[in-house]
Design an enzyme around this catalytic site. Sequence first.
Site, PDB file in Angstrom:
ATOM      1  CE  LYS A  53      16.184  25.147  10.347  1.00  0.00           C
ATOM      2  NZ  LYS A  53      16.029  26.184   9.326  1.00  0.00           N
ATOM      3  CD  GLN A  97      13.076  27.987   8.081  1.00  0.00           C
ATOM      4  OE1 GLN A  97      13.774  27.773   9.073  1.00  0.00           O
ATOM      5  NE2 GLN A  97      13.164  27.260   6.982  1.00  0.00           N
ATOM      6  CG  ASP A 120      20.918  29.497   7.703  1.00  0.00           C
ATOM      7  OD1 ASP A 120      21.158  28.298   7.914  1.00  0.00           O
ATOM      8  OD2 ASP A 120      19.773  29.951   7.509  1.00  0.00           O
TER       9      ASP A 120
END
Length: 308
Positions: A53, A97, A120
Amino acid sequence: MNEKLLDGKRVAAEIRAEVGERVAELRGRGIIPRLDVILVGDDPASKVYVGAKARACEKLGMVSGTHRLEPNAGQAALERLIGDLNADPEVDGILVQLPLPEGYDTHAALDVIDPAKDVDGFHPRNVGLLQQGRPSLTPCTPAGIMELLRREEIPVKGQRAVVVGRSDIVGKPLAMLLLHAHATVTLCHSRTRDLTSVTREADLLVAAAGKLALIGPEHVKPGAAVIDVGIHRLTRREEVERLFPGDEARMARFEAKGSVLTGDVDFVRVAPLASRITPVPGGVGPLTIAMLMSNTERAARLRRGREE
Ligand code: NDP
């Protein structure tokens, strides 16, 4: 065969190129989008994802920050760090994460993220907006699948769509997006009775159950489009031989690397029936990260009231 393949890599490259252009335009106005990723613990797969990422961000001219917490840092330390990033005017996107190590409350942590920085799309506010059909920041994997369908001109409106898997990350948000795109949607899960008869109704079948080769030819209506979200690493030669008989190229990759990836769909047996199908790897996976880049750039504009 090749014309059936839905090439996620190519579509992801297209999306990244577009994001790169928008980032360049923002940079011209002195705005540099920034994504901060929090990694708690030392799960090797999570480390790989976080590294990927960060690299993807930098390639597109965005800034990335990585914050590592010890596995036993504790919920309070995690939430404090999220609070600091919420307050930092330089930070556009915050991503925790997942999965978090045992002992952490994932929902509580995600609730603390500023919804405007929730790249997200897992914050309850963004989940609610998605449900109402006015999405703000949309979960990356489902958003990537919708982009793939749109760009590859796979019909959605009026179609019977069946999604296998009801996670908050993939199945549920994807079902919502398909519904808003006017599909008739059925969401299946581990308690669904007679899965085969449900999936055989699908014009568009999405497998997101996390079960190796769950979807066989008996599950698929001839002519259906099949999207495979699952990711499984095959580490035993017998498995590769069983699922990909006679596939010498795949076996050579297995010999070289000690493993190969595959999905929730028994690709070799399903592909002849499908009108279009995503491979694993090279299908949905690359789209997820491309959409994270897109969400970060979008968050940078949204926060400044620059959404065009
Ligand atoms: P979860 O484990 O959170 O959810 C799995 C879902 O599948 C659950 O709803 C479960 O039902 C359902 N399910 C499990 N077994 C069956 C079955 N036999 N029949 C029908 N439904 C079943 O997984 P995720 O959504 O996080 O991930 C799914 C897969 O996608 C994984 O392989 C993951 O690695 C992959 N993935 C890939 C991404 C990518 O970028 N390509 C991104 C995210 C995930 P129930 O709710 O009843 O338990």
